[in-house]
Design an enzyme around this catalytic site. Structure first.
Site, mmCIF file in Angstrom:
data_model
loop_
_atom_site.group_PDB
_atom_site.id
_atom_site.type_symbol
_atom_site.label_atom_id
_atom_site.label_comp_id
_atom_site.label_asym_id
_atom_site.label_seq_id
_atom_site.Cartn_x
_atom_site.Cartn_y
_atom_site.Cartn_z
ATOM 1 N N TRP A 193 0.858 -1.192 0.000
ATOM 2 C CA TRP A 193 0.000 0.000 0.000
ATOM 3 C C TRP A 193 0.898 1.248 0.000
ATOM 4 O O TRP A 193 1.861 1.321 0.766
ATOM 5 C CB TRP A 193 -0.905 -0.027 1.244
ATOM 6 C CG TRP A 193 -1.708 1.223 1.448
ATOM 7 C CD1 TRP A 193 -2.463 1.866 0.509
ATOM 8 C CD2 TRP A 193 -1.842 1.977 2.652
ATOM 9 N NE1 TRP A 193 -3.066 2.974 1.063
ATOM 10 C CE2 TRP A 193 -2.696 3.065 2.377
ATOM 11 C CE3 TRP A 193 -1.324 1.827 3.935
ATOM 12 C CZ2 TRP A 193 -3.043 4.002 3.335
ATOM 13 C CZ3 TRP A 193 -1.672 2.758 4.901
ATOM 14 C CH2 TRP A 193 -2.523 3.836 4.607
ATOM 15 N N ASP A 274 -1.163 -5.478 9.282
ATOM 16 C CA ASP A 274 -2.060 -4.403 8.877
ATOM 17 C C ASP A 274 -3.360 -5.073 8.439
ATOM 18 O O ASP A 274 -3.389 -5.778 7.433
ATOM 19 C CB ASP A 274 -1.422 -3.621 7.717
ATOM 20 C CG ASP A 274 -2.307 -2.481 7.238
ATOM 21 O OD1 ASP A 274 -3.442 -2.345 7.744
ATOM 22 O OD2 ASP A 274 -1.861 -1.723 6.358
ATOM 23 N N LYS A 310 -13.217 0.231 5.536
ATOM 24 C CA LYS A 310 -13.828 -0.533 4.436
ATOM 25 C C LYS A 310 -14.966 -1.411 4.923
ATOM 26 O O LYS A 310 -16.042 -1.404 4.348
ATOM 27 C CB LYS A 310 -12.788 -1.428 3.762
ATOM 28 C CG LYS A 310 -11.403 -0.859 3.688
ATOM 29 C CD LYS A 310 -11.251 0.111 2.561
ATOM 30 C CE LYS A 310 -9.938 0.861 2.729
ATOM 31 N NZ LYS A 310 -9.299 1.228 1.527
HETATM 32 N N1 PGU Z 1 -3.732 -0.323 5.187
HETATM 33 C C1 PGU Z 1 -4.044 -0.726 3.956
HETATM 34 C C2 PGU Z 1 -3.454 -1.987 3.430
HETATM 35 C C3 PGU Z 1 -4.924 0.043 3.168
HETATM 36 O O1 PGU Z 1 -5.216 -0.378 1.952
HETATM 37 C C4 PGU Z 1 -5.459 1.236 3.692
HETATM 38 C C5 PGU Z 1 -6.349 2.104 2.878
HETATM 39 C C6 PGU Z 1 -5.115 1.583 5.003
HETATM 40 C C7 PGU Z 1 -4.249 0.779 5.721
HETATM 41 C C8 PGU Z 1 -5.607 2.810 5.692
HETATM 42 O O2 PGU Z 1 -6.907 3.040 5.707
HETATM 43 P P1 PGU Z 1 -7.597 3.990 6.753
HETATM 44 O O3 PGU Z 1 -8.645 4.716 6.004
HETATM 45 O O4 PGU Z 1 -6.561 4.869 7.345
HETATM 46 O O5 PGU Z 1 -8.177 3.082 7.764
HETATM 47 N N2 PGU Z 1 -6.127 2.115 1.500
HETATM 48 C C9 PGU Z 1 -7.068 2.614 0.557
HETATM 49 C C10 PGU Z 1 -7.628 3.987 0.892
HETATM 50 C C11 PGU Z 1 -6.983 5.190 0.362
HETATM 51 C C12 PGU Z 1 -5.686 5.506 1.043
HETATM 52 O O6 PGU Z 1 -4.657 5.311 0.415
HETATM 53 O O7 PGU Z 1 -5.716 5.938 2.215
HETATM 54 C C13 PGU Z 1 -6.475 2.454 -0.829
HETATM 55 O O8 PGU Z 1 -7.127 2.858 -1.781
HETATM 56 O O9 PGU Z 1 -5.405 1.870 -0.960
#
Ligand code: PGU
Length: 465
Positions: A193, A274, A310
Protein backbone atom coordinates in the site's frame (compact mmCIF):
# COMPACT_ATOMS: atom_id res chain seq x y z
CA UNK A 1 18.27 41.79 -5.18
CA UNK A 2 15.63 39.15 -4.63
CA UNK A 3 18.31 36.51 -4.11
CA UNK A 4 20.15 38.57 -1.48
CA UNK A 5 16.89 39.18 0.33
CA UNK A 6 16.25 35.48 0.15
CA UNK A 7 19.63 34.63 1.62
CA UNK A 8 19.01 37.02 4.55
CA UNK A 9 15.57 35.53 4.99
CA UNK A 10 16.92 32.01 5.03
CA UNK A 11 19.69 33.05 7.45
CA UNK A 12 17.01 34.35 9.77
CA UNK A 13 15.12 31.09 9.40
CA UNK A 14 18.20 29.07 10.28
CA UNK A 15 18.79 31.20 13.40
CA UNK A 16 15.22 30.59 14.41
CA UNK A 17 15.51 26.84 13.99
CA UNK A 18 18.83 26.59 15.84
CA UNK A 19 17.34 28.48 18.75
CA UNK A 20 14.46 26.04 18.98
CA UNK A 21 16.93 23.13 18.91
CA UNK A 22 18.85 24.59 21.81
CA UNK A 23 15.67 24.85 23.81
CA UNK A 24 15.00 21.19 23.08
CA UNK A 25 18.48 20.16 24.28
CA UNK A 26 18.12 22.22 27.43
CA UNK A 27 20.69 24.91 26.52
CA UNK A 28 19.77 28.53 27.21
CA UNK A 29 17.79 30.26 24.46
CA UNK A 30 19.44 32.98 22.41
CA UNK A 31 16.60 35.31 23.25
CA UNK A 32 15.38 35.99 19.71
CA UNK A 33 12.45 38.31 19.33
CA UNK A 34 10.78 39.08 16.06
CA UNK A 35 9.50 42.65 16.03
CA UNK A 36 7.75 44.69 13.36
CA UNK A 37 7.87 48.44 13.85
CA UNK A 38 8.82 51.90 12.59
CA UNK A 39 8.44 55.34 14.12
CA UNK A 40 4.75 55.50 13.25
CA UNK A 41 4.02 52.09 14.67
CA UNK A 42 3.89 48.60 13.20
CA UNK A 43 5.19 48.39 9.63
CA UNK A 44 3.85 45.50 7.62
CA UNK A 45 6.72 45.68 5.10
CA UNK A 46 9.69 45.10 7.33
CA UNK A 47 10.49 42.39 9.75
CA UNK A 48 13.17 43.22 12.27
CA UNK A 49 14.73 40.42 14.18
CA UNK A 50 16.96 40.79 17.20
CA UNK A 51 18.98 37.81 18.41
CA UNK A 52 21.27 38.79 21.22
CA UNK A 53 23.80 41.09 19.51
CA UNK A 54 22.71 40.16 15.97
CA UNK A 55 19.99 42.34 14.53
CA UNK A 56 18.70 42.48 10.98
CA UNK A 57 15.83 43.81 8.99
CA UNK A 58 14.30 41.73 6.23
CA UNK A 59 11.82 42.83 3.62
CA UNK A 60 8.96 40.36 3.57
CA UNK A 61 8.12 40.63 -0.13
CA UNK A 62 9.93 37.30 -0.39
CA UNK A 63 7.88 34.63 1.36
CA UNK A 64 9.36 33.00 4.41
CA UNK A 65 8.00 29.81 2.87
CA UNK A 66 10.02 30.31 -0.33
CA UNK A 67 12.17 27.29 0.44
CA UNK A 68 9.19 24.95 0.65
CA UNK A 69 8.80 23.10 -2.64
CA UNK A 70 5.52 21.91 -4.10
CA UNK A 71 4.62 18.42 -2.89
CA UNK A 72 3.62 15.87 -5.53
CA UNK A 73 -0.03 14.76 -5.60
CA UNK A 74 -0.76 11.68 -3.49
CA UNK A 75 -0.55 8.56 -5.69
CA UNK A 76 -3.92 7.28 -4.42
CA UNK A 77 -5.96 10.16 -3.00
CA UNK A 78 -4.63 12.44 -5.77
CA UNK A 79 -6.42 10.18 -8.27
CA UNK A 80 -9.79 11.08 -6.68
CA UNK A 81 -8.94 14.78 -7.01
CA UNK A 82 -8.10 14.36 -10.70
CA UNK A 83 -11.31 12.36 -11.20
CA UNK A 84 -13.42 15.12 -9.67
CA UNK A 85 -11.86 17.68 -12.00
CA UNK A 86 -12.71 15.62 -15.13
CA UNK A 87 -15.98 16.64 -16.81
CA UNK A 88 -16.21 13.64 -19.15
CA UNK A 89 -19.39 11.55 -18.92
CA UNK A 90 -17.34 8.41 -19.43
CA UNK A 91 -15.17 8.85 -16.37
CA UNK A 92 -14.80 5.96 -13.95
CA UNK A 93 -12.97 6.16 -10.63
CA UNK A 94 -11.14 2.93 -9.88
CA UNK A 95 -8.40 4.68 -7.91
CA UNK A 96 -9.26 4.78 -4.24
CA UNK A 97 -10.36 1.60 -2.48
CA UNK A 98 -13.81 2.73 -1.49
CA UNK A 99 -17.02 0.76 -1.95
CA UNK A 100 -19.61 2.00 -4.42
CA UNK A 101 -23.10 0.73 -5.19
CA UNK A 102 -24.11 -0.62 -8.60
CA UNK A 103 -25.11 3.00 -9.31
CA UNK A 104 -21.50 3.94 -8.47
CA UNK A 105 -22.60 5.93 -5.44
CA UNK A 106 -20.93 5.90 -2.00
CA UNK A 107 -22.73 3.62 0.44
CA UNK A 108 -23.58 4.20 4.09
CA UNK A 109 -24.41 0.84 5.67
CA UNK A 110 -27.98 0.55 6.96
CA UNK A 111 -26.64 -0.86 10.20
CA UNK A 112 -24.47 2.25 10.63
CA UNK A 113 -27.53 4.47 10.25
CA UNK A 114 -29.29 2.38 12.89
CA UNK A 115 -26.38 2.77 15.29
CA UNK A 116 -26.36 6.52 14.68
CA UNK A 117 -30.08 6.71 15.44
CA UNK A 118 -29.48 4.84 18.67
CA UNK A 119 -26.88 7.43 19.61
CA UNK A 120 -29.34 10.26 19.01
CA UNK A 121 -32.03 8.49 21.02
CA UNK A 122 -29.64 8.01 23.91
CA UNK A 123 -28.51 11.63 23.67
CA UNK A 124 -24.84 10.67 23.88
CA UNK A 125 -22.58 13.56 24.81
CA UNK A 126 -19.44 14.87 23.11
CA UNK A 127 -17.06 14.79 26.06
CA UNK A 128 -13.41 13.94 25.46
CA UNK A 129 -12.59 10.27 25.33
CA UNK A 130 -9.70 8.97 27.41
CA UNK A 131 -6.36 8.96 25.52
CA UNK A 132 -6.75 5.24 24.81
CA UNK A 133 -10.22 5.70 23.33
CA UNK A 134 -13.65 4.28 24.08
CA UNK A 135 -13.37 1.27 26.42
CA UNK A 136 -16.33 -0.54 24.81
CA UNK A 137 -14.76 -0.07 21.38
CA UNK A 138 -11.33 -1.30 22.48
CA UNK A 139 -12.88 -4.44 23.94
CA UNK A 140 -15.04 -5.07 20.86
CA UNK A 141 -12.24 -4.49 18.38
CA UNK A 142 -9.76 -6.84 20.10
CA UNK A 143 -12.46 -9.52 20.33
CA UNK A 144 -13.40 -9.12 16.71
CA UNK A 145 -9.78 -9.51 15.71
CA UNK A 146 -8.73 -12.38 17.93
CA UNK A 147 -12.03 -14.06 18.80
CA UNK A 148 -13.72 -13.31 22.14
CA UNK A 149 -12.41 -16.46 23.80
CA UNK A 150 -8.82 -16.04 22.70
CA UNK A 151 -6.48 -16.90 25.61
CA UNK A 152 -4.46 -13.73 24.96
CA UNK A 153 -7.56 -11.67 25.79
CA UNK A 154 -8.50 -13.82 28.78
CA UNK A 155 -4.96 -13.49 30.14
CA UNK A 156 -5.03 -9.71 29.59
CA UNK A 157 -2.04 -9.82 27.28
CA UNK A 158 -3.57 -7.50 24.70
CA UNK A 159 -2.92 -3.75 24.80
CA UNK A 160 -5.51 -2.03 22.61
CA UNK A 161 -5.55 1.69 21.90
CA UNK A 162 -8.11 3.30 19.61
CA UNK A 163 -6.36 4.95 16.68
CA UNK A 164 -7.14 7.32 13.83
CA UNK A 165 -8.25 4.49 11.57
CA UNK A 166 -5.73 2.13 9.97
CA UNK A 167 -3.25 4.84 9.07
CA UNK A 168 -3.18 6.45 12.51
CA UNK A 169 -2.91 3.06 14.18
CA UNK A 170 0.02 2.07 11.98
CA UNK A 171 1.60 5.41 12.81
CA UNK A 172 1.25 4.79 16.54
CA UNK A 173 2.81 1.34 16.14
CA UNK A 174 5.65 2.92 14.15
CA UNK A 175 6.19 5.50 16.89
CA UNK A 176 6.39 2.71 19.46
CA UNK A 177 9.02 0.93 17.35
CA UNK A 178 11.02 4.12 16.89
CA UNK A 179 11.03 4.85 20.62
CA UNK A 180 11.62 1.42 22.10
CA UNK A 181 13.40 -0.50 19.34
CA UNK A 182 15.89 2.07 18.08
CA UNK A 183 17.51 1.02 14.84
CA UNK A 184 15.17 -1.93 14.34
CA UNK A 185 14.11 -2.34 10.74
CA UNK A 186 10.65 -2.94 9.34
CA UNK A 187 10.38 -5.30 6.39
CA UNK A 188 7.73 -4.25 3.90
CA UNK A 189 6.34 -6.30 1.03
CA UNK A 190 7.24 -5.28 -2.52
CA UNK A 191 4.86 -3.88 -3.57
CA UNK A 192 2.67 -2.58 -0.79
CA UNK A 193 0.00 0.00 0.00
CA UNK A 194 1.42 3.35 -1.08
CA UNK A 195 1.33 4.95 2.36
CA UNK A 196 3.28 2.33 4.32
CA UNK A 197 6.68 3.72 3.39
CA UNK A 198 5.58 7.28 4.20
CA UNK A 199 4.36 6.19 7.61
CA UNK A 200 7.65 4.55 8.58
CA UNK A 201 9.71 7.32 6.99
CA UNK A 202 7.91 10.00 8.97
CA UNK A 203 8.24 7.94 12.15
CA UNK A 204 11.99 7.62 11.35
CA UNK A 205 11.86 3.85 11.32
CA UNK A 206 14.23 2.30 8.76
CA UNK A 207 12.64 -0.20 6.38
CA UNK A 208 13.56 -2.47 3.54
CA UNK A 209 11.50 -4.58 1.20
CA UNK A 210 10.91 -8.30 0.98
CA UNK A 211 9.97 -9.95 -2.30
CA UNK A 212 6.25 -10.63 -2.56
CA UNK A 213 4.86 -10.31 -6.07
CA UNK A 214 6.19 -12.30 -8.98
CA UNK A 215 5.22 -10.64 -12.29
CA UNK A 216 6.09 -13.81 -14.21
CA UNK A 217 3.48 -15.94 -12.45
CA UNK A 218 1.31 -12.95 -11.43
CA UNK A 219 1.37 -14.69 -8.06
CA UNK A 220 3.23 -14.79 -4.77
CA UNK A 221 7.03 -15.04 -4.84
CA UNK A 222 6.92 -17.27 -1.80
CA UNK A 223 10.54 -18.47 -1.99
CA UNK A 224 11.78 -14.88 -2.34
CA UNK A 225 9.60 -13.75 0.55
CA UNK A 226 10.92 -16.46 2.87
CA UNK A 227 14.55 -15.83 1.83
CA UNK A 228 14.27 -12.11 2.48
CA UNK A 229 12.59 -12.55 5.86
CA UNK A 230 15.28 -15.09 6.79
CA UNK A 231 18.15 -12.85 5.81
CA UNK A 232 16.91 -9.77 7.70
CA UNK A 233 18.66 -8.89 10.98
CA UNK A 234 17.27 -10.82 13.99
CA UNK A 235 14.48 -9.00 15.76
CA UNK A 236 13.22 -7.07 12.73
CA UNK A 237 9.56 -6.16 12.39
CA UNK A 238 7.76 -7.79 9.49
CA UNK A 239 4.80 -5.88 8.10
CA UNK A 240 2.18 -8.33 6.85
CA UNK A 241 -1.20 -7.70 5.27
CA UNK A 242 -3.66 -9.73 7.34
CA UNK A 243 -5.81 -10.47 4.30
CA UNK A 244 -6.54 -9.08 0.84
CA UNK A 245 -3.02 -7.84 0.17
CA UNK A 246 -3.04 -4.32 -1.24
CA UNK A 247 -2.33 -3.78 -4.12
CA UNK A 248 -1.83 -7.32 -5.45
CA UNK A 249 -4.91 -9.12 -4.07
CA UNK A 250 -2.64 -12.15 -3.56
CA UNK A 251 -2.56 -13.76 -0.10
CA UNK A 252 -0.43 -16.64 1.16
CA UNK A 253 -2.25 -19.96 1.53
CA UNK A 254 -2.84 -21.29 5.08
CA UNK A 255 0.19 -23.61 4.63
CA UNK A 256 2.34 -20.71 3.48
CA UNK A 257 1.23 -18.64 6.51
CA UNK A 258 2.48 -21.49 8.73
CA UNK A 259 5.90 -21.36 7.04
CA UNK A 260 6.03 -17.57 7.30
CA UNK A 261 5.30 -17.90 11.03
CA UNK A 262 8.07 -20.54 11.32
CA UNK A 263 10.69 -18.20 9.84
CA UNK A 264 9.54 -15.21 11.85
CA UNK A 265 9.70 -17.29 15.01
CA UNK A 266 13.16 -18.70 14.14
CA UNK A 267 14.54 -15.24 13.53
CA UNK A 268 12.94 -13.65 16.60
CA UNK A 269 11.23 -11.16 14.34
CA UNK A 270 8.09 -9.34 15.43
CA UNK A 271 5.11 -9.52 13.05
CA UNK A 272 3.24 -6.27 12.49
CA UNK A 273 -0.11 -6.96 10.82
CA UNK A 274 -2.06 -4.40 8.88
CA UNK A 275 -5.70 -5.53 8.93
CA UNK A 276 -7.61 -3.07 6.77
CA UNK A 277 -10.01 -5.52 5.14
CA UNK A 278 -11.30 -7.92 7.81
CA UNK A 279 -14.51 -9.43 6.43
CA UNK A 280 -14.00 -7.84 3.05
CA UNK A 281 -11.75 -10.47 1.54
CA UNK A 282 -13.88 -13.57 2.07
CA UNK A 283 -17.05 -12.03 3.50
CA UNK A 284 -16.24 -13.72 6.85
CA UNK A 285 -14.75 -11.77 9.77
CA UNK A 286 -13.27 -14.93 11.30
CA UNK A 287 -11.75 -16.35 8.11
CA UNK A 288 -10.09 -13.02 7.35
CA UNK A 289 -8.48 -12.89 10.80
CA UNK A 290 -7.03 -16.40 10.55
CA UNK A 291 -3.48 -15.22 9.76
CA UNK A 292 -3.30 -13.00 12.85
CA UNK A 293 -4.88 -15.68 15.03
CA UNK A 294 -2.34 -18.24 13.84
CA UNK A 295 0.60 -16.11 14.99
CA UNK A 296 -1.08 -15.30 18.31
CA UNK A 297 -1.89 -18.99 18.93
CA UNK A 298 1.82 -19.78 18.57
CA UNK A 299 2.51 -17.45 21.49
CA UNK A 300 4.26 -14.86 19.34
CA UNK A 301 4.16 -11.20 20.32
CA UNK A 302 2.33 -9.38 17.57
CA UNK A 303 1.35 -5.85 16.58
CA UNK A 304 -1.92 -5.38 14.69
CA UNK A 305 -3.33 -2.20 13.19
CA UNK A 306 -7.05 -2.39 12.40
CA UNK A 307 -9.30 -0.23 10.26
CA UNK A 308 -13.09 0.07 9.95
CA UNK A 309 -12.92 2.24 6.85
CA UNK A 310 -13.83 -0.53 4.44
CA UNK A 311 -15.71 -3.23 6.31
CA UNK A 312 -18.09 -0.73 7.97
CA UNK A 313 -17.72 1.99 5.35
CA UNK A 314 -16.55 4.41 8.04
CA UNK A 315 -13.86 5.99 5.86
CA UNK A 316 -14.21 9.53 7.15
CA UNK A 317 -14.85 8.63 10.79
CA UNK A 318 -11.22 7.59 11.22
CA UNK A 319 -11.85 4.60 13.40
CA UNK A 320 -9.37 1.79 14.01
CA UNK A 321 -7.02 0.47 16.65
CA UNK A 322 -3.50 -0.62 17.41
CA UNK A 323 -3.28 -3.88 19.33
CA UNK A 324 -0.08 -5.15 20.86
CA UNK A 325 -0.28 -8.78 21.95
CA UNK A 326 2.45 -9.36 24.52
CA UNK A 327 3.64 -12.44 26.32
CA UNK A 328 2.65 -11.14 29.76
CA UNK A 329 -0.14 -8.96 31.17
CA UNK A 330 2.49 -6.74 32.83
CA UNK A 331 4.18 -6.05 29.48
CA UNK A 332 0.79 -5.33 27.92
CA UNK A 333 0.00 -2.78 30.65
CA UNK A 334 3.31 -1.02 30.16
CA UNK A 335 3.01 -1.02 26.38
CA UNK A 336 -0.47 0.48 26.64
CA UNK A 337 0.79 3.22 28.93
CA UNK A 338 3.46 4.10 26.37
CA UNK A 339 1.05 4.03 23.44
CA UNK A 340 -1.07 6.56 25.34
CA UNK A 341 2.01 8.65 25.99
CA UNK A 342 2.81 8.65 22.26
CA UNK A 343 -0.76 9.53 21.29
CA UNK A 344 -1.21 12.41 23.75
CA UNK A 345 1.14 14.96 22.13
CA UNK A 346 0.15 13.87 18.60
CA UNK A 347 -3.64 14.24 18.78
CA UNK A 348 -4.52 14.06 22.49
CA UNK A 349 -7.41 11.62 22.25
CA UNK A 350 -9.38 10.03 19.42
CA UNK A 351 -12.82 10.92 17.98
CA UNK A 352 -15.83 9.25 19.55
CA UNK A 353 -18.40 8.91 16.79
CA UNK A 354 -16.98 5.95 14.87
CA UNK A 355 -15.94 4.21 18.08
CA UNK A 356 -19.55 4.29 19.31
CA UNK A 357 -20.81 2.96 16.00
CA UNK A 358 -18.44 -0.03 16.11
CA UNK A 359 -19.05 -0.71 19.81
CA UNK A 360 -22.84 -0.53 19.39
CA UNK A 361 -22.88 -2.80 16.35
CA UNK A 362 -20.48 -5.43 17.64
CA UNK A 363 -22.08 -5.34 21.10
CA UNK A 364 -25.64 -5.92 19.87
CA UNK A 365 -26.29 -9.40 18.38
CA UNK A 366 -29.01 -8.15 16.01
CA UNK A 367 -26.95 -5.29 14.66
CA UNK A 368 -23.89 -7.53 14.47
CA UNK A 369 -25.78 -10.00 12.27
CA UNK A 370 -27.10 -7.19 10.09
CA UNK A 371 -23.54 -5.93 9.64
CA UNK A 372 -22.29 -9.36 8.60
CA UNK A 373 -25.07 -9.63 6.03
CA UNK A 374 -24.29 -6.20 4.58
CA UNK A 375 -20.60 -6.98 4.48
CA UNK A 376 -21.26 -10.22 2.63
CA UNK A 377 -23.41 -8.25 0.22
CA UNK A 378 -20.56 -5.76 -0.45
CA UNK A 379 -17.90 -8.47 -0.74
CA UNK A 380 -20.27 -10.42 -3.00
CA UNK A 381 -20.84 -7.48 -5.34
CA UNK A 382 -17.09 -7.01 -5.72
CA UNK A 383 -16.59 -10.73 -6.41
CA UNK A 384 -19.36 -10.64 -8.96
CA UNK A 385 -17.91 -7.72 -10.98
CA UNK A 386 -14.48 -9.38 -10.73
CA UNK A 387 -15.88 -12.48 -12.48
CA UNK A 388 -17.79 -10.42 -15.00
CA UNK A 389 -14.64 -8.46 -15.84
CA UNK A 390 -12.67 -11.64 -16.36
CA UNK A 391 -15.40 -13.19 -18.54
CA UNK A 392 -15.63 -10.07 -20.65
CA UNK A 393 -11.85 -9.69 -21.15
CA UNK A 394 -11.43 -13.41 -21.86
CA UNK A 395 -14.19 -13.26 -24.48
CA UNK A 396 -12.98 -10.08 -26.16
CA UNK A 397 -9.20 -10.68 -26.18
CA UNK A 398 -8.23 -13.04 -28.99
CA UNK A 399 -4.47 -12.84 -28.29
CA UNK A 400 -4.34 -15.93 -26.10
CA UNK A 401 -3.14 -14.01 -23.04
CA UNK A 402 -4.12 -15.67 -19.78
CA UNK A 403 -6.19 -13.22 -17.73
CA UNK A 404 -7.23 -15.75 -15.09
CA UNK A 405 -5.16 -13.95 -12.44
CA UNK A 406 -8.08 -11.49 -12.20
CA UNK A 407 -10.28 -14.15 -10.62
CA UNK A 408 -7.46 -15.60 -8.51
CA UNK A 409 -6.90 -12.26 -6.77
CA UNK A 410 -9.10 -11.37 -3.81
CA UNK A 411 -10.39 -8.30 -2.01
CA UNK A 412 -11.17 -4.88 -3.39
CA UNK A 413 -8.48 -4.64 -6.02
CA UNK A 414 -7.20 -6.18 -9.17
CA UNK A 415 -3.53 -5.76 -9.94
CA UNK A 416 -3.79 -5.75 -13.70
CA UNK A 417 -0.12 -5.84 -14.63
CA UNK A 418 -0.59 -2.66 -16.70
CA UNK A 419 2.57 -0.52 -16.51
CA UNK A 420 2.68 3.23 -15.89
CA UNK A 421 2.31 4.18 -19.56
CA UNK A 422 -0.58 1.77 -20.02
CA UNK A 423 -2.23 3.07 -16.83
CA UNK A 424 -1.79 6.63 -18.09
CA UNK A 425 -3.44 5.58 -21.35
CA UNK A 426 -6.37 4.13 -19.38
CA UNK A 427 -6.91 7.56 -17.88
CA UNK A 428 -6.02 9.81 -20.81
CA UNK A 429 -7.92 7.94 -23.49
CA UNK A 430 -10.57 6.01 -21.60
CA UNK A 431 -11.09 8.30 -18.57
CA UNK A 432 -10.56 5.33 -16.27
CA UNK A 433 -8.89 6.72 -13.16
CA UNK A 434 -6.56 4.28 -11.45
CA UNK A 435 -3.21 4.25 -9.65
CA UNK A 436 -0.08 4.22 -11.79
CA UNK A 437 0.99 0.81 -10.50
CA UNK A 438 -1.77 -0.80 -12.56
CA UNK A 439 -4.15 -1.35 -9.63
CA UNK A 440 -7.88 -0.98 -10.17
CA UNK A 441 -10.46 -0.88 -7.39
CA UNK A 442 -13.21 -3.30 -8.34
CA UNK A 443 -15.32 -1.74 -5.59
CA UNK A 444 -15.72 1.22 -7.95
CA UNK A 445 -16.91 -0.90 -10.89
CA UNK A 446 -20.54 -1.63 -11.79
CA UNK A 447 -21.92 -4.40 -14.01
CA UNK A 448 -22.93 -1.72 -16.51
CA UNK A 449 -19.32 -0.56 -16.91
CA UNK A 450 -17.68 -3.99 -17.19
CA UNK A 451 -17.66 -4.19 -21.01
CA UNK A 452 -16.29 -0.68 -21.28
CA UNK A 453 -13.50 -1.40 -18.79
CA UNK A 454 -12.62 -4.69 -20.48
CA UNK A 455 -12.22 -2.86 -23.81
CA UNK A 456 -10.06 -0.19 -22.18
CA UNK A 457 -7.76 -2.76 -20.56
CA UNK A 458 -7.32 -4.77 -23.76
CA UNK A 459 -6.59 -1.64 -25.79
CA UNK A 460 -4.09 -0.31 -23.22
CA UNK A 461 -2.36 -3.66 -22.79
CA UNK A 462 -1.90 -4.42 -26.50
CA UNK A 463 -1.50 -0.97 -27.99
CA UNK A 464 0.75 0.80 -25.47
CA UNK A 465 4.14 -0.55 -24.45
N1 PGU B 1 -3.73 -0.32 5.19
C1 PGU B 1 -4.04 -0.73 3.96
C2 PGU B 1 -3.45 -1.99 3.43
C3 PGU B 1 -4.92 0.04 3.17
O1 PGU B 1 -5.22 -0.38 1.95
C4 PGU B 1 -5.46 1.24 3.69
C5 PGU B 1 -6.35 2.10 2.88
C6 PGU B 1 -5.11 1.58 5.00
C7 PGU B 1 -4.25 0.78 5.72
C8 PGU B 1 -5.61 2.81 5.69
O2 PGU B 1 -6.91 3.04 5.71
P1 PGU B 1 -7.60 3.99 6.75
O3 PGU B 1 -8.64 4.72 6.00
O4 PGU B 1 -6.56 4.87 7.34
O5 PGU B 1 -8.18 3.08 7.76
N2 PGU B 1 -6.13 2.12 1.50
C9 PGU B 1 -7.07 2.61 0.56
C10 PGU B 1 -7.63 3.99 0.89
C11 PGU B 1 -6.98 5.19 0.36
C12 PGU B 1 -5.69 5.51 1.04
O6 PGU B 1 -4.66 5.31 0.41
O7 PGU B 1 -5.72 5.94 2.21
C13 PGU B 1 -6.47 2.45 -0.83
O8 PGU B 1 -7.13 2.86 -1.78
O9 PGU B 1 -5.40 1.87 -0.96
Amino acid sequence: MASSLLSVASHTLSLASSSSLETHTGKPKLGCNTLRFNKEGPNPFTNSRSCGRISMTVAVNVSRFEGIPMAPPDPILGVSEAFKADTSELKLNLGVGAYRTEELQPYVLKVVKKAENLMLERGDNKEYLPIEGLAAFNKATAELLLGADNPAIKQQRVATVQGLSGTGSLRLGAALIERYFPGAKVLISAPTWGNHKNIFNDARVPWSEYRYYDPKTVGLDFEGMIEDIKSAPEGSFVLLHGCAHNPTGIDPTPEQWEKIADVIQEKNHIPFFDVAYQGFASGSLDADAASVRLFVSRGLEVLVAQSYSKNLGLYAERIGAINVISSSPEAATRVKSQLKRLARPMYSNPPVHGARIVADIVGNPNLFNEWKAEMEMMAGRIKSVRHQLYDSIAAKDKSGKDWSFIVKQIGMFSYTGLNKEQSDHMTNKWRVYMTKDGRISLAGLSAAKVEYLAGAIIDSFHNVS
